[in-house]
Every structure is written in C-alpha cells, then in structure tokens.
Design a protein around this motif. Sequence first.
Motif, PDB file in Angstrom:
ATOM      1  N   LYS A 100     -16.931 -35.861  24.313  1.00 22.58           N
ATOM      2  CA  LYS A 100     -17.651 -34.560  24.451  1.00 22.58           C
ATOM      3  C   LYS A 100     -17.843 -34.421  26.052  1.00 22.58           C
ATOM      4  CE  LYS A 100     -20.289 -34.235  20.045  1.00 22.58           C
ATOM      5  NZ  LYS A 100     -21.860 -34.296  19.420  1.00 22.58           N
ATOM      6  N   ALA A 101     -18.099 -35.662  26.753  1.00 20.53           N
ATOM      7  CA  ALA A 101     -18.224 -35.368  28.101  1.00 20.53           C
ATOM      8  C   ALA A 101     -16.885 -35.003  28.697  1.00 20.53           C
ATOM      9  CB  ALA A 101     -18.604 -36.785  28.735  1.00 20.53           C
ATOM     10  N   LEU A 102     -16.060 -35.779  28.534  1.00 20.74           N
ATOM     11  CA  LEU A 102     -14.681 -35.147  29.088  1.00 20.74           C
ATOM     12  C   LEU A 102     -14.272 -33.932  28.572  1.00 20.74           C
ATOM     13  CD1 LEU A 102     -11.858 -36.035  30.563  1.00 20.74           C
ATOM     14  CD2 LEU A 102     -11.302 -36.960  28.342  1.00 20.74           C
ATOM     15  N   THR A 155     -16.435 -33.173  39.819  1.00 17.54           N
ATOM     16  CA  THR A 155     -16.009 -32.873  38.473  1.00 17.54           C
ATOM     17  C   THR A 155     -14.349 -33.352  38.198  1.00 17.54           C
ATOM     18  OG1 THR A 155     -17.388 -30.967  38.328  1.00 17.54           O
ATOM     19  CG2 THR A 155     -15.854 -30.846  36.626  1.00 17.54           C
ATOM     20  N   LEU A 156     -13.787 -33.027  39.116  1.00 20.48           N
ATOM     21  CA  LEU A 156     -12.286 -33.443  39.295  1.00 20.48           C
ATOM     22  C   LEU A 156     -12.300 -34.908  39.037  1.00 20.48           C
ATOM     23  CD1 LEU A 156     -10.577 -31.060  41.962  1.00 20.48           C
ATOM     24  CD2 LEU A 156     -10.092 -31.098  39.358  1.00 20.48           C
ATOM     25  N   ARG A 157     -13.093 -35.453  39.907  1.00 26.55           N
ATOM     26  CA  ARG A 157     -12.690 -36.962  39.826  1.00 26.55           C
ATOM     27  C   ARG A 157     -13.626 -37.747  38.585  1.00 26.55           C
ATOM     28  NH1 ARG A 157     -13.179 -40.937  44.037  1.00 26.55           N
ATOM     29  NH2 ARG A 157     -13.024 -43.028  43.214  1.00 26.55           N
ATOM     30  N   ALA A 158     -14.749 -36.989  38.011  1.00 26.38           N
ATOM     31  CA  ALA A 158     -15.178 -37.464  36.746  1.00 26.38           C
ATOM     32  C   ALA A 158     -14.163 -37.322  35.588  1.00 26.38           C
ATOM     33  CB  ALA A 158     -16.382 -36.652  36.445  1.00 26.38           C
ATOM     34  N   VAL A 159     -13.645 -36.084  35.745  1.00 27.12           N
ATOM     35  CA  VAL A 159     -12.223 -35.877  34.515  1.00 27.12           C
ATOM     36  C   VAL A 159     -11.413 -36.938  34.558  1.00 27.12           C
ATOM     37  CG1 VAL A 159     -10.648 -34.159  33.752  1.00 27.12           C
ATOM     38  CG2 VAL A 159     -12.814 -33.479  34.438  1.00 27.12           C
ATOM     39  N   ALA A 160     -10.820 -37.227  36.007  1.00 26.29           N
ATOM     40  CA  ALA A 160      -9.951 -38.271  36.193  1.00 26.29           C
ATOM     41  C   ALA A 160     -10.442 -39.622  35.599  1.00 26.29           C
ATOM     42  CB  ALA A 160      -9.650 -38.420  37.383  1.00 26.29           C
ATOM     43  N   ASP A 161     -11.418 -40.008  36.150  1.00 25.74           N
ATOM     44  CA  ASP A 161     -12.257 -41.625  35.342  1.00 25.74           C
ATOM     45  C   ASP A 161     -12.263 -41.572  34.040  1.00 25.74           C
ATOM     46  OD1 ASP A 161     -12.351 -42.113  38.081  1.00 25.74           O
ATOM     47  OD2 ASP A 161     -14.335 -41.690  38.277  1.00 25.74           O
ATOM     48  N   LEU A 162     -12.731 -40.391  33.452  1.00 27.06           N
ATOM     49  CA  LEU A 162     -12.864 -40.315  31.714  1.00 27.06           C
ATOM     50  C   LEU A 162     -11.748 -40.391  31.286  1.00 27.06           C
ATOM     51  CD1 LEU A 162     -16.051 -38.063  31.364  1.00 27.06           C
ATOM     52  CD2 LEU A 162     -15.867 -40.552  31.197  1.00 27.06           C
ATOM     53  N   SER A 163     -10.580 -39.706  31.889  1.00 24.49           N
ATOM     54  CA  SER A 163      -9.263 -39.611  31.008  1.00 24.49           C
ATOM     55  C   SER A 163      -8.659 -41.045  31.050  1.00 24.49           C
ATOM     56  CB  SER A 163      -8.555 -38.859  31.935  1.00 24.49           C
ATOM     57  OG  SER A 163      -8.973 -37.425  31.754  1.00 24.49           O
ATOM     58  N   MET A 164      -9.067 -41.708  32.211  1.00 21.29           N
ATOM     59  CA  MET A 164      -8.266 -43.202  32.772  1.00 21.29           C
ATOM     60  C   MET A 164      -9.141 -43.977  31.237  1.00 21.29           C
ATOM     61  SD  MET A 164      -6.329 -44.105  34.668  1.00 21.29           S
ATOM     62  CE  MET A 164      -6.415 -45.757  34.926  1.00 21.29           C
ATOM     63  N   GLN A 165     -10.399 -43.825  31.126  1.00 20.08           N
ATOM     64  CA  GLN A 165     -11.138 -44.485  30.264  1.00 20.08           C
ATOM     65  C   GLN A 165     -10.643 -44.121  28.662  1.00 20.08           C
ATOM     66  OE1 GLN A 165     -15.581 -44.744  30.524  1.00 20.08           O
ATOM     67  NE2 GLN A 165     -16.025 -44.267  28.545  1.00 20.08           N
ATOM     68  N   ASP A 166     -10.053 -42.996  28.369  1.00 23.28           N
ATOM     69  CA  ASP A 166      -9.811 -42.590  27.290  1.00 23.28           C
ATOM     70  C   ASP A 166      -8.370 -42.760  27.084  1.00 23.28           C
ATOM     71  OD1 ASP A 166     -10.268 -41.171  24.862  1.00 23.28           O
ATOM     72  OD2 ASP A 166      -9.302 -39.515  25.606  1.00 23.28           O
TER      73      ASP A 166
END
Length: 414
Positions: A97-99, A119-130
């Motif tokens: 949901k966060a992503l 926000t761009l960095r957070a999307v990238a980090d969460l995408s890596m995690q996903d």
Amino acid sequence: MAKFNKLATALLLSFGAVAIAPAVNAADKCPIELRKSKAMGQSTGKKIQKAFKAYGEDLFDESIAILLEANPKNDFDKASVARFLGNLYAQKEQYTKALNQLKLAADTNVLGGTEHADTLRAVADLSMQDKNYKQAIEHYEKWMTFTCKSDVKVYTLLAVAHVQLKQWDDVIVNADKAIAIADKPIKDLYNAKVNAYFNKKQNKNAIKVLETAVQLFDDDGALWRQLAQFYLATENYKQALATYDLAYKAGFLESASDITRLAQLLSQGGSGYKAAKVYNKHLKSGLIEKNAKSFKQLAVFYQSAKEFKLAADNYGEAAALDNDPKLYLKQGQFLTLSERYGQAVNAFNKALKANIKNRGAVHVELGRAYLELKQYKSAYKSFQLAMKDKKSARTAKGMLSYVKEKAKIHKVSL
C-alpha cells in the motif's frame, strides 16, 4: 512527538511554503532547485492538519482514515495526500500500500523539490524491497537526475538491481561509479563486478578486479580462493598455485576440496612430496574423509614424488576399503618397485582373488615377483597361467624360457 515533528516538518513543506530561487541563470540550476512549492487547497489542507494531529498522538489508523476521506481536487493536493498516506502505510509495514501511494505521488511530479526527491527515493527503495527491480532502477535514476547527486548507496543499489536483471554491463558501470566516489572500499561492489565479468565470460577482467580486491580486503579468504579458481579457469597454473599457497599459509583453505586442489597443483608443479605431506596432514586430521578415493589420491601424490613404498602402502589402504582389484594390482606394482617382493606377491594374489579382469597381466607381474624371490616353480606356474590370456601370452612365453634357464642353473626341477 519527535517522530511526529520529523514527518510533519517534511510534509508541511509541500503546502505551507514557497521556495524563493536565487537570481541565477536557470540553465545552471538543478531541477530540484527550480521546483517551487505550491499552496494546497483549503479543504485538503484541513484534512492533512487533522491527520497530523492524529499521527502525533500515534493514532495511525485514525490518521489514515482521515486522509482516505479527503477529496483532493488537483494534482498537487492528490500527490500531497498520497505521500502522507504512503509514509503512514510504510510505518505500519504495509509496504504494498505504501508503494502504491508513494508512486502515485512521485508520478504526479508536482511536489516541491525536497518532497519530490524524497518520494522518488522512497519509491525506489520500496521497489527494491518488493523485487520490482526495473521500477527501482527507474526511480533511482529519476532521483539522481532530479537532485543532481552522485550517491554511493544509490549506485550500489543500482548495481544490485542490474545483477538481478542480469544486465551485466550496467552492473559494471554502476559499481565503478560507486567505487570512484566511495570514502572507503566496499567489498560487495567488487564482488558484483567479478560476477558480471564471469557472466560475460570475461575471466581475465574478473581476475583484474580480484587482484585489486585481495589487496584491499587481504583478510578475506573467499576472495583469495576465488582468485585462485579464476587463475585455474584461465589455465594460469603457476599463479593459481602461488595464490592457493598464500591462502593456505594464511589459514584461508578450510575445505577438503581446497586442500586437494592445492596438493594437485603442487604435484603438477613438481612438488609431489610436499603435495603428499599437505594432503596427508589433513587426511589424518579428518578434514579429508578417510575413504578409498582419498587414499588413492595420496598414493598418486607419493607416486609423483617417486616415494614408491609410501605409494604402495596407500594403494593398499585404498584397495582394502573397496576390495578393488585394480588397486591391489597398483599396490603390487609399487611394492615390486620398492623391492618388497613377498608383499607384492600377496597384493597380486589379492587382485586375482577379487576377480580382476586382466588376469594375464597380473600373472605376469606375479611371475616376475616370484622370480625375484627365486621361487622358480611358482614363477613358472604364473607364466603358464598368463599364456592363457592372448594379451599377455607373448610376454609370458618369453618369460617361461627365461625361468627354465634360471631353474636349470639353480638345479630346480620345474
């Protein structure tokens, strides 16, 4: 409240202030510096302030509910609400949901400079995690373009993402960029480059990376072993031996396979006795399993060193464990070479008893051993049996004549 203040400060920038740009040429400025914050709509602003209050009291679910009730009218308001929701979901460890929310905020591309960058960095980090590596790469690159920053961690993460996608050239490019700006060497970057060059079938380039890596991380046994293995793969046996030897002296060779490989290289390099000594040490210690294969290998090393007595002993150990007639034959041959003819007779008879296929050859060997013992009747009988085998008949015929002459000289009745 400290957690509330940190998030509130970041989010309030997205609607409560206007960035004033210095009077310089826009062409010389970075995109983040050119991005101005906007004013949020009154209705959305009230919802966010109310959500802040709930968040400050650790009422996460209530804060989320308030934001979900918001009905933002324009892109900036939508992005601001989505960004706040994304951060809340992330803190509740609801990462999918966060992503989704943070990506919506990033893709709208209307937030203020710092907020959009974060926000761009957070999307990238969460995408890596996903494990959505393509999306992670896209947003890390957008972050770098937007902020004009060169970041070691980001280049490292890009290299990792490209590894997962098997995009080996991009792995190397990003690893090199990280290495160039890192304050201190990062082992994972060198490992990533080695992996990339290996998959590109460029072993010589992988070796160059490892030669640098072992100097930077000289206490890492895995790197030394890997370098030695690459030397082997490129048939640079001299360097492979030197590297394995250094690793052994440093205590980095911890497996039976590594010890065996070192011993084999020593033997190939003309140091058969040293090979046997190293191998035997770890056979006795239990690192190398005591089985027929191991004793046979040790025998080969002694054979290489021309230590025929020790070679014979270890061929015998190997033969006894598996009742292997071929190994009994080997034992007998090296007992003969070390002039232990009585023991050789015993070994040859064991080979015959174990149903060796080339019985004629064994009878020839047996006959010769009996000859050395001056047991002419037994020698004669062995060569007669060898005559029954076409492969050994010619040799046996010649030996029979020789035995007759010897028996006549020594007045022995055959």
